[in-house]
Design a protein around this motif. Structure first.
Motif, short mmCIF file in Angstrom:
data_model
loop_
_atom_site.label_atom_id
_atom_site.label_comp_id
_atom_site.label_asym_id
_atom_site.label_seq_id
_atom_site.Cartn_x
_atom_site.Cartn_y
_atom_site.Cartn_z
N SER A 25 -14.85 -5.71 -3.72
CA SER A 25 -13.44 -6.79 -4.27
C SER A 25 -12.25 -6.38 -5.43
O SER A 25 -11.76 -6.21 -4.70
N VAL A 52 -10.27 -4.25 -2.39
CA VAL A 52 -9.10 -5.02 -1.56
C VAL A 52 -7.86 -5.87 -2.84
O VAL A 52 -6.99 -5.58 -2.50
N ILE A 53 -8.28 -6.08 -4.42
CA ILE A 53 -7.62 -5.53 -5.07
C ILE A 53 -6.70 -4.75 -5.36
O ILE A 53 -4.84 -5.27 -4.98
N VAL A 72 -4.36 -4.77 -2.13
CA VAL A 72 -3.30 -5.98 -1.93
C VAL A 72 -2.29 -6.50 -3.14
O VAL A 72 -1.30 -7.52 -2.77
N THR A 73 -2.05 -5.98 -3.99
CA THR A 73 -2.05 -6.67 -4.73
C THR A 73 -0.41 -5.38 -5.23
O THR A 73 -0.54 -4.17 -4.60
N GLY A 74 0.85 -5.79 -5.06
CA GLY A 74 1.79 -5.25 -5.37
C GLY A 74 2.10 -4.68 -6.47
O GLY A 74 1.64 -4.34 -7.15
N GLY A 75 3.85 -4.11 -6.58
CA GLY A 75 4.34 -3.03 -7.36
C GLY A 75 5.42 -1.90 -6.79
O GLY A 75 5.85 -3.16 -5.70
N TRP A 114 1.73 -9.69 8.89
CA TRP A 114 1.98 -10.80 7.09
C TRP A 114 1.00 -9.61 6.18
O TRP A 114 0.41 -10.38 5.76
N LEU A 115 0.41 -8.59 6.86
CA LEU A 115 -0.87 -7.93 5.73
C LEU A 115 0.37 -6.88 5.95
O LEU A 115 0.98 -5.81 6.80
N SER A 116 0.57 -6.17 3.81
CA SER A 116 0.93 -4.94 4.10
C SER A 116 0.12 -4.60 2.75
O SER A 116 -0.34 -4.84 1.53
#
Lengths: 227, 266
Positions: B79, B82-83, B86-89, B101-103
């Motif tokens: 998990s 995944v974080i 998918v978490t951006g910055g 739709w996925l980056s």
């Protein structure tokens, strides 16, 4: 898992879970005051949910996949009492096996105790009076209960950790993908096993199923007679 | 996996005689502090303190204790991965866009977030395990009754508690008997064996539960399980220890608030 959900989401899911539990306790009081004999069945159902949902299977993705076992309970006692059973079982799991957690208990009650059983129970209510076979109804209800539990779990994870691009929907799909790979076959297997357990009950104890008005009497007697 | 329930450890641990409210305060306080912490340092410090408590005061075997963390951590790692992705910055260190739709990207913020979540899970798990190995369920039932939990819920909880042990017993015996007769030699055979196992054990423990309720009714039970046992009084030393633990942890949470992972990395 303990500590996984940020505080605001842990509190939020607790707030969703509490009213469901209140309805469940109210119904539980009514069932038990009408029929004390339901207590052993409730207890053994809870025990079974505990055992089944402790069977964490080693899965391809390494995620935590397990049967939920809540389908039968949803059919027998409805979704709200199942929420109470689920809450007790999840508490025991946290304290006996260190599975799950206390701050995440609210979220787990919502996914495993409320959302999944609600869908399974819905399927059962729709199919109960139709000509669809009793066993297929149980199968479908159990499989849907299990699957929907994991859909809601993914939803909860995605809401707490939205993706940068695409936000909540993309991370929902990612989490869903991780769970779905192992959960779809597992849900089917679980449903098959629960159907067979249900068949045992029909053959040995048709009385209680008729008393709890789980299926129309004719349907139960027809199957019990041949068994 | 069921050979060793934490309940067995809890019944004979070194902190068995400590007031359960104190242990609950320590565990729940630690969980809350882990969730409030904005830095990965504090949850790990809390985990360290609680682990010392479990190993030195409750005298739980180090090997058993370490094993408890393996399963939750393997779930945690997936998990957290995944974080992490998918978490951006700002200023990605690495990025990949497989679908419109996925980056997926690795940024300073996402590493920080993932480290924080992982630390919180380790802290939270150690608090949960601390409670589980030091406080037997029977003590918690007494606490629940004092907290005015509805009687029917308590009845049901105790019924489930009993059912779990009944089921486990029969399950292990029947399973071993099935194995000896090659009941799990192929996939189809396994499904068949597993369902007869579940079915017969379900019915068996249901009957045992009915016998229990009937026996209680024969003794004029009004539907409320009597509970023997008393809650241990609060003693000075454990009270001081829990207060000190919570104070130190709260101080660490407050002081390390702005420490994040990869702080030194440009």
């Amino acid at each position: 898992m303990e500590g996984f959900l940020p505080l605001q989401w842990a509190v939020f899911w607790w707030l969703v879970a509490l009213p469901c539990l209140a309805v469940g306790v109210y119904q539980l009081n009514r069932v038990l005051s009408a029929d004390r004999e339901a207590l052993p069945l409730l207890g053994v159902t809870g025990g079974f949910i505990f055992i089944l949902s402790s069977l964490k299977l080693p899965s391809v993705t390494g995620s935590s996949s397990h049967p939920t076992g809540t389908g039968l309970s949803a059919i027998a006692f409805g979704p709200w009492i199942t929420a109470v059973i689920g809450a007790i079982v999840l508490l025991f799991q946290a304290l006996f096996l260190a599975h799950g957690g206390l701050s995440t208990l609210g979220a787990n009650i919502v996914s495993m105790g409320v959302a999944g059983p609600l869908v399974g129970w819905g399927a059962y209510r729709v199919l109960r009076e139709t000509r669809v076979s009793m066993f297929f109804t149980v199968f479908l209800a159990c499989a849907l209960t299990d699957l929907f539990t994991y859909i809601v779990t993914s939803l909860q994870l995605a809401l707490a950790f939205p993706a940068e691009v695409g936000g909540f929907p993309s991370s929902f799909i990612v989490f869903l993908g991780i769970f779905a790979i192992t959960q779809v076959p597992l849900a089917i297997l679980e449903a098959v096993i629960l159907v067979l357990v249900f068949r045992y009950i029909v053959q040995l104890r048709p009385g209680i199923l008729i008393r709890l008005k789980i299926f129309p009497e004719e349907k139960i007697l027809a199957v019990a007679g041949e068994g | 996996m069921f050979e060793e329930l934490l309940e067995d450890i809890a019944q004979s641990n070194g902190l068995r005689e400590v007031n359960p409210y104190l242990k609950l305060a320590a565990a729940l306080g630690a969980i809350l502090l882990c969730l409030l912490s904005t830095s990965w340092v504090a949850p790990l410090a809390i985990a360290l303190l609680l682990s010392l408590g479990v190993l030195l005061l409750a005298r739980v075997e180090p090997r058993t204790y370490a094993k408890l963390f393996i399963a939750p951590l393997s779930f945690a790692l997936v998990s957290v991965l995944v974080i992490l992705l998918v978490t951006g910055g700002s200023g990605p260190l690495w990025a990949w866009n497989p679908l419109p739709w996925l980056s997926l990207s690795l940024t300073r913020e996402s590493v920080g977030e993932a480290a924080l979540v992982l630390a919180r899970m380790i802290g939270g798990m150690s608090a949960l395990i601390f409670l589980a190995v030091t406080t037997p369920m029977t003590d918690l039932f007494l606490v629940m009754r004092q907290c005015r939990l509805p009687e029917t819920v308590l009845d049901l909880a105790m019924m489930i508690y009993r059912a779990i042990f009944l089921i486990l017993d029969q399950l292990v015996q029947t399973y071993q008997a099935q194995r000896m007769r090659l009941g799990y030699s192929s996939f189809g055979e396994s499904v068949r064996s597993l369902s007869t196992l579940c079915g017969s054990v379900f019915i068996g423990s249901w009957f045992a539960g009915e016998d229990l309720v009937r026996a209680m009714e024969a003794r004029c039970s009004a539907g409320k399980f009597a509970m023997l046992g008393r809650i241990q009084p609060v003693e000075a030393r454990p009270l001081l220890a829990v207060t000190a633990f919570l104070a130190v942890s709260a101080a660490i949470v407050a002081l390390t608030g702005d420490v994040t992972a990869m702080q030194g990395v440009p």
